[in-house]
Design a protein around this motif. Sequence first.
Motif, mmCIF file in Angstrom:
data_model
loop_
_atom_site.group_PDB
_atom_site.id
_atom_site.type_symbol
_atom_site.label_atom_id
_atom_site.label_comp_id
_atom_site.label_asym_id
_atom_site.label_seq_id
_atom_site.Cartn_x
_atom_site.Cartn_y
_atom_site.Cartn_z
ATOM 1 N N GLY A 107 16.645 43.620 26.487
ATOM 2 C CA GLY A 107 15.389 43.273 25.842
ATOM 3 C C GLY A 107 15.312 43.618 24.371
ATOM 4 N N GLU A 108 15.643 44.860 24.031
ATOM 5 C CA GLU A 108 15.520 45.317 22.647
ATOM 6 C C GLU A 108 16.476 44.574 21.719
ATOM 7 O OE1 GLU A 108 13.474 47.513 21.288
ATOM 8 O OE2 GLU A 108 12.419 48.130 23.114
ATOM 9 N N TRP A 159 17.794 41.654 22.112
ATOM 10 C CA TRP A 159 17.368 40.262 21.975
ATOM 11 C C TRP A 159 16.227 40.143 20.964
ATOM 12 C CZ3 TRP A 159 17.862 35.429 21.616
ATOM 13 C CH2 TRP A 159 16.766 34.552 21.716
ATOM 14 N N ASP A 160 15.240 41.006 21.083
ATOM 15 C CA ASP A 160 14.116 40.948 20.155
ATOM 16 C C ASP A 160 14.590 41.145 18.714
ATOM 17 O OD1 ASP A 160 12.367 40.563 22.269
ATOM 18 O OD2 ASP A 160 11.852 42.691 22.438
ATOM 19 N N ARG A 161 15.523 42.063 18.534
ATOM 20 C CA ARG A 161 16.023 42.358 17.183
ATOM 21 C C ARG A 161 16.801 41.179 16.613
ATOM 22 N NH1 ARG A 161 20.902 43.938 15.337
ATOM 23 N NH2 ARG A 161 20.980 45.088 13.363
ATOM 24 N N LYS A 216 16.854 38.064 17.540
ATOM 25 C CA LYS A 216 16.008 36.884 17.396
ATOM 26 C C LYS A 216 15.214 36.955 16.102
ATOM 27 C CE LYS A 216 12.334 34.243 19.665
ATOM 28 N NZ LYS A 216 11.341 34.228 20.764
ATOM 29 N N ALA A 217 14.682 38.149 15.800
ATOM 30 C CA ALA A 217 13.912 38.326 14.572
ATOM 31 C C ALA A 217 14.768 38.138 13.322
ATOM 32 C CB ALA A 217 13.261 39.714 14.560
ATOM 33 N N ASP A 263 13.521 41.108 31.493
ATOM 34 C CA ASP A 263 14.018 40.703 30.173
ATOM 35 C C ASP A 263 14.936 39.492 30.290
ATOM 36 O OD1 ASP A 263 12.664 42.549 28.587
ATOM 37 O OD2 ASP A 263 14.194 44.083 28.883
ATOM 38 N N ARG A 307 12.854 36.258 30.414
ATOM 39 C CA ARG A 307 12.215 35.835 29.161
ATOM 40 C C ARG A 307 13.249 35.357 28.134
ATOM 41 N NH1 ARG A 307 11.518 39.549 24.868
ATOM 42 N NH2 ARG A 307 12.265 41.667 25.259
#
Length: 401
Positions: A121-122, A124-126, A128-129, A158, A161
Motif C-alpha cells: 500500500g505505502e 504504491w501510494d508513493r 503513484k504520486a 491494498d 485497490r
Amino acid sequence: MRYRTVPKNGDKLSILGFGAMRLPLNEDQSINEAAAIAQMRKAIDAGVNYLDTAWPYHNGKSELVLGKALKEGYREKVKIADKLPVWMCDNRRDMESILDRQLEKLGVETIDYYLLHALEGESWDRIKALGVIPFLEDARAAGKVTNLGFSFHGTNEDFNRIVDAYGWTFCQIQYNFLDTQNQAGTAGLKYAASKDMAVIIMEPLRGGNLSRPEAPPRIQALWDTAEIRRTPVEWALRWVWNVPEVTVVLSGMNRNEHIEQNLAIAEQAEAGSLTDAELTLIDQVADKYRELMPVGCTGCQYCMPCPAGVNIPGCFEYYNSGKMFEEPQAMTQFRYAVFNGFVSGKQTQASLCVECGECLERCPQHIDIPERLKDVADYCETEGIGEIVKQFMAGDQSHSS
C-alpha cells in the motif's frame, strides 16, 4: 508444454516460467554464466517462453546474464519480464534512467512484460504520486515496454485497490497451498482474474520448502495415503496449476534435474485435473503444516490495523515459515526485513509493538500477540539487517539517481 492465454492481449504463455532470481553459482557466489545460459536455453527449447528477472537479482547481474542467454535467436522465442525497483525512484528521471539501463543490460529494445516491483500500500501510494503511470504510458508509447503490471507483497485490501487503480494487463503474486489467505491470496487472485488480468505466480514452492524430497514425517504420512503417489514438488505445483485463473507459475530452476522435473509435471498439469479427494488431501497437508507452526495465526487480519504500525500477520508469517521449514535463520531475517519495510522506509516489524493490547480483543485464535511478537523480534530482527537488505535491493551499484 501447455500454454494459457493472457486475456487482454492474446499472448500464449507457457504455464511454466523461468525465474532468474536463483541462478547457478560459482564457489565465489558469482553467477555461473555458462550453466545459467545453458539452463535457460534448455527450458526455452522445451517450450518455456516467459522469463522473469529484476534489477536486484544477483546484485544486478541477473539481467545481464539473461540478456546473454537471449542471443543467437533466443530473444525471438520468448517474452521477457522485468521490474522497476520503485524503492529506488525519487522522481521521473530515476524511472527513466533505470529502465534505459535495464534495456541496455538485457540487450533488447523492448521489455514485453514490465512490472512495478514488490508493491504494497505505502509504496504504491508513493510511486503513484511521483507520476509512475504517465511514465509507464510514455515508455509504452516509445516502444520500450509493452505490457504493464505489478508484483505484490502487501495485504488483500491494498491489492484490490491497486488492481482498480489502472487497466493493468497482469500482476504477480505469491501463491501456494499454504498462502491462500496471506497477501493477495485466493480472493485477490480471483479478483484480478475477474478484471481480465493475467496472474503470474511466484513462490509456488514457498522458497523451495514445499518441494523438499524429505517432508516432515507427519506431512509425509499424509502424502503416503494418496491413491496416486506423487513427490512433494508435484503436489505443490499441480495444486497451483489446477487453478484456472493462474496463467504462469514461475520457478527458480538452477539445476538440470529441476528443469526436467518441472517440465514433466507441467505436461500433466491441466486446470481442474485434481480430484476432490486429492484436493482434500492437500488441504489436510496444509492444515498439518499450520499445526506445526509456532504461532497459530491464520492470517485473518482481524488484529489489524495495529496502532503502532506492526504488520502482525506478516510478522507471524515469516517467523512461522522460517521455523516450520527449518530454513537458515539469516534467510528468514532477510525475507522478513524486505517484507517489513527495511527498504521502503515504512517499517512494520514486530519490535514496534507497544503492548497496547487492542489486538488481543480481536484475535479469534486467542493468541497472546504482544508476547509472540517478542519471540518474532528476537528471532527475525538483528542489528544491521536493514543495511544488508538495502545493499542487495540496490542491485547494480553503477546506477546513481
